[in-house]
Design a protein around this motif. Structure first.
Motif: not given
Length: 353
Positions: A333-336, A339-341
């Motif tokens: 979730q943190r990575w997404a 990456k995408t905001g």
């Protein structure tokens, strides 16, 4: 209880794995070591968990995947998870395994999973659940239905197709679509390109794509695979159907069509020829699979080949390490978000994938 859990590598232990596979009554193509080995690469091991009992044995082919290969986990992550090669899987039984022995097998698997630092397991189960060991300790989920063409019901297996499908196949014939079985290297490469074009058109996920080496290996190392291609009168490839077989069953593995092939119904015509070929070769059924979601357009398309052929399809799910599982979901979730905001919305199991 079994004396030990044998952990077999598809290449190193090929002979033992093959012997055990031959002992299973159905000899499913998806549990063959040559097929499973096609999915092995850096960070993915093709493995079979095997055990012997008083009157039977178990063979459970799996893929063990390093989570460190995922961009959201990081290269230093030593945790792993478990899945099965494309198709249908599970712990296949030869002979008879008692309830007590079944429980013993799963205790052995749990011990191995702990050693391997497995976080979760996701297993697409055989449509013939009587041929696999009960998934004790796993959640067995009916996720959707699949379509199976019964090749024994009629002298002509295509006679059971829906009337609209039979009309489309006739239209393909009037459009001079020519269909033949393909065995040479060039034809398989043509199919691979058609398949990639199809996945691009559908904006498929990355795990639906396969390399040239994968298709070359499927052709050269796995003798139970077959391919039919459809061409127009000028020799342009329009559509293809790639299937794999067991002694009694056939399975549609990959289907592909160009945009023009769809317009002239070459996809329906080539699939019907593959079905007819498998009936003529003595198979009992042709498994078409399901859709991307329950009862979606793809599923309805397949159902036209067998209007009465709906079959329940189950998966086995297991969280081995709940703490790591929840942490990985948070990391994803943190990575997404970086990456995408936007938020990460899981659409499959395990939720971090």
């Amino acid at each position: 209880m079994a004396a030990e859990l044998r952990v077999l590598d598809a290449q190193v232990d090929h002979a033992e794995w093959l012997r055990r596979w031959r002992d299973t009554p159905s000899r499913e193509p998806f549990s063959h070591p040559a097929y499973c080995s096609l999915f092995a690469e850096e960070g993915i091991r093709a493995t079979a968990l095997a055990a012997d009992f008083a009157d039977g044995s178990v063979l459970f082919p799996v893929l063990v995947k390093d989570l460190g290969r995922e961009p959201w986990a990081g290269p230093d992550d030593r945790r792993r998870d478990l899945s099965v090669p494309n198709g249908y899987g599970g712990p296949f039984v030869a002979g008879t395994v008692s309830e007590q022995e079944c429980a013993g097998f799963w205790r052995l698997v749990d011990g191995w999973a702990c050693q391997e630092r497995l976080v979760a397991g996701d297993v697409r189960l055989s449509l013939h659940l009587d041929e696999v060991l009960p998934m004790r300790g796993w959640e067995t989920v009916h996720v959707s239905d699949n379509v199976v063409v019964d090749l024994r019901a009629r002298a002509d297996p295509c006679a059971g197709f829906s009337s609209s499908l039979r009309r489309n196949i006739a239209r393909a014939g009037r459009s001079d679509v020519e269909i033949g079985q393909a065995r040479d290297v060039v034809s398989w490469e043509i199919f691979r390109k058609l398949y990639t074009e199809t996945m691009n058109r559908r904006e498929a996920r990355s795990d639906y794509y396969f390399s040239a080496a994968f298709f070359a290996g499927l052709r050269s190392r796995f003798e139970d695979a077959g391919l039919f291609l459809a061409y127009d009168a000028a020799g342009e490839a329009l559509s293809g159907e790639l299937f794999v077989t067991s002694p009694s069953r056939s399975y549609s593995l990959f289907s592909a069509s160009s945009s023009r092939g769809l317009k002239v119904h070459a996809n329906e015509a080539v699939k019907s020829e593959a079905i007819r070929h498998c009936a003529d070769s003595g198979r009992d059924c042709y498994v078409l699979g399901g859709g991307n979601a329950p009862d979606d357009g793809l599923f309805q398309y397949k159902l036209r080949f067998a209007p009465q052929g709906r079959r329940a399809y189950y998966v086995g799910r297991r969280v081995f390490d709940r703490t790591s599982y929840d942490a990985l979901v948070g990391e994803r979730q943190r990575w997404a978000l970086r990456k995408t905001g936007g938020p990460y919305v899981p659409d499959r199991f395990p939720a971090y994938r």
